[in-house]
Enzyme design. Structure first.
Site, PDB file in Angstrom:
ATOM      1  N   LYS A   3       0.837  -1.200   0.000  1.00 13.57           N
ATOM      2  CA  LYS A   3       0.000   0.000   0.000  1.00 13.57           C
ATOM      3  C   LYS A   3       0.872   1.249   0.000  1.00 13.57           C
ATOM      4  O   LYS A   3       1.905   1.300   0.678  1.00 13.57           O
ATOM      5  CB  LYS A   3      -0.905  -0.039   1.228  1.00 13.57           C
ATOM      6  CG  LYS A   3      -1.962   1.045   1.308  1.00 13.57           C
ATOM      7  CD  LYS A   3      -2.860   0.775   2.509  1.00 13.57           C
ATOM      8  CE  LYS A   3      -3.906   1.840   2.724  1.00 13.57           C
ATOM      9  NZ  LYS A   3      -4.764   1.527   3.896  1.00 13.57           N
ATOM     10  N   SER A  56      -9.288   2.445   3.082  1.00 13.23           N
ATOM     11  CA  SER A  56      -8.274   3.100   2.269  1.00 13.23           C
ATOM     12  C   SER A  56      -7.394   2.125   1.485  1.00 13.23           C
ATOM     13  O   SER A  56      -6.556   2.546   0.683  1.00 13.23           O
ATOM     14  CB  SER A  56      -7.380   3.986   3.145  1.00 13.23           C
ATOM     15  OG  SER A  56      -6.687   3.231   4.122  1.00 13.23           O
ATOM     16  N   SER A  83     -10.130   0.058   7.003  1.00 17.76           N
ATOM     17  CA  SER A  83      -9.472   0.217   5.701  1.00 17.76           C
ATOM     18  C   SER A  83      -9.033  -1.078   5.043  1.00 17.76           C
ATOM     19  O   SER A  83      -8.702  -1.082   3.856  1.00 17.76           O
ATOM     20  CB  SER A  83      -8.267   1.150   5.832  1.00 17.76           C
ATOM     21  OG  SER A  83      -8.696   2.467   6.072  1.00 17.76           O
TER      22      SER A  83
END
Length: 482
Positions: free
Chosen positions: A84, A159, A183
């Site tokens: 990420k 996210s 997330s």
């Protein structure tokens, strides 16, 4: 003799199956990278899941890994893993989804990246994220929006939206993500994959400004429960550089395959704290009730989480203030308004507010822990809605309730985060118009093994494993393949 597997067949396999091939020498790490590069070239331009690619770095690492004998290449044995874009990878552009860091290239990697690479993981891409991971919709001013492959007009949530979409489209077998207010779980639910938020400390990572941060954790995502457990095994382990990190004591993949079944589980459609779309609630209730097929008692119940909204708003805002107040002062014009608002809220709260929130969080933890004296697992929706239009910054209304800010709609996830409980989003069905829905499976803190085993049992019953990967679908072309 190495058996050549076609790229399209290879990317459709589970991560566990690919690792088996790697360990036998039937495919090489370079074959895996070639397959992913071809797949990304074919589909990622439509969904924008992996905006930063570093295949040459990955091939260099693969070359060094392949100098070791088979069986000595770590738990992942050369399996590629995307990271990420909130986590630093040495020599690879890391933007945090923010124009402030649009050209930043770190010299060293996060502890988490080093751990994955030590277990034979090959880092080949960075997955898209909203700015500083703020918000349940993956878009930013650096790379734009990540789109949901089930319907490219819809949000992938966030996210860890890029990670979830990479899994759903076959440009990743497993993916790393992070979770503060859902997330890992929210994008897994929206994209029809599995996301696990582990207990704090389970996965070591480089501390930020707040070294004892318990709300945000790193965790694994996969297309199946076993794949998710495989990556968790490769992510765990103690590090002296992370004061909260826990030693590796068990194999979570073995737990997932153990055959353990819960005796009694609780289901709640809303945890008593949030509106939920009626169709989502119905799908999740029906999925939870399938536990009865294997003799599990399913009852409607939940712990008292009534202070969750106030507690999370204060502690999250405090965290943003600690981490980003300096950037707000020098780069306000480059920050999205939601981030600026969250930092400013944190700076406005008083010590009395923090004391109240910390005391409330302690009470929430104790109640959740006591709840598991009566139930093995707690089940509820992973998100309160299915995927919404990508152009909407966040969910503003649900079931007649209008939310007061951009994170309140995430309460069914962040309430669990406050209790330090591990939680997994499992694909459990589809809405009438073909949007995936995830069931959240929660366990007592530090019982990831039971969460994975219980999820694996329900995954078998629901028979949704294998729904992904898919090619991205426009609204006119999408078809349900369940």
């Amino acid at each position: 003799m190495v058996i050549k597997v076609q790229d399209d067949n290879l990317t459709s396999l589970t991560a566990c199956a690919v690792v088996d091939l790697l360990e036998r020498g039937d495919v090489t790490p370079l074959d895996c990278l070639d397959a992913l590069e071809a797949r990304a070239a074919a589909v990622d331009g439509t969904v924008n899941a992996l905006p930063i690619l570093c295949f040459e770095r990955a091939r260099e690492h693969a070359g060094r890994l392949m100098q070791r004998p088979l069986g000595k290449r770590g738990r992942l044995a050369g399996l590629p893993v995307p990271i990420k874009d909130l986590t630093e990878v040495a020599g690879v552009r890391t933007t945090y989804g923010s124009p402030i860091f649009a050209d930043y290239v770190p010299e060293t990697s996060d502890i988490l990246v080093e751990t994955i690479e030590a277990e034979g993981g090959l880092i080949y891409a960075k997955s898209n994220t909203p700015e500083f991971g703020a918000g349940g919709n993956t878009f930013n001013e650096v790379f734009g929006a990540t789109l949901n492959p089930w319907n490219t007009e819809l949000s992938a949530a966030g996210s860890s939206g890029g990670a979830a979409v990479a899994l759903a489209t076959g440009t990743a077998w497993v993916a790393q993500g992070s979770d503060l207010g859902g997330s890992l779980r929210n994008p897994a639910s929206f994209c029809g994959v599995v996301g696990l938020r582990p207990s704090p400390g389970r996965v070591a990572s480089s501390p930020g400004a707040k070294i004892d941060h318990l709300l945000g954790v790193n965790g694994p995502m996969g297309r199946t429960v076993e794949d998710t457990a495989l990556l968790l095994d490769a992510m765990t382990g103690e590090s002296p550089a992370d004061p909260l990190s826990l030693p590796r004591t068990e194999s979570f993949l073995s737990w997932a395959r153990s055959g353990w079944r819960p005796a009694r589980v609780a289901f709640s459609a809303d945890l008593g704290i949030t509106p939920v779309d009626p169709e989502v609630a119905s799908i999740c209730r029906a999925a939870a009730s399938r536990f009865t097929d294997i003799g599990v008692i399913v009852e409607e119940a939940h712990p008292d989480l009534s202070e969750a909204h106030d507690t999370f708003q204060v502690l999250r805002a405090m965290s943003f203030a600690v981490s980003y107040a300096g950037l707000l002062e020098s780069h306000r014009s480059k920050m999205k308004p939601e981030v600026s608002w969250n930092i400013e809220q944190g700076l406005k709260y008083s010590m009395a507010d923090v004391v109240r929130a910390e005391n409330q969080r302690a009470a929430l933890f104790r109640r959740m822990n006591s709840f598991f004296d009566s139930y093995d697992l707690l089940l509820c929706p992973a998100t309160i809605v299915a995927a919404y239009p990508a152009g909407e910054r966040y969910v503003r209304e649900c079931a007649g309730h209008t939310f007061s800010n951009y994170i309140e709609w995430l309460a069914i996830a962040y309430a669990v985060s406050l209790t330090a409980a591990p939680a997994l989003s499992l694909p459990c069905g589809f809405t009438r118009d073909g949007r995936p829905v995830g069931l959240q499976i929660v366990g007592r803190t530090r019982t990831e093994g039971r969460v994975l085993a219980g999820a694996r049992a329900l995954e078998e019953i629901l028979e949704l494993r294998g729904t992904t990967p898919i090619d991205p679908r426009s609204p006119d072309a999408r078809t349900l393949s369940s």
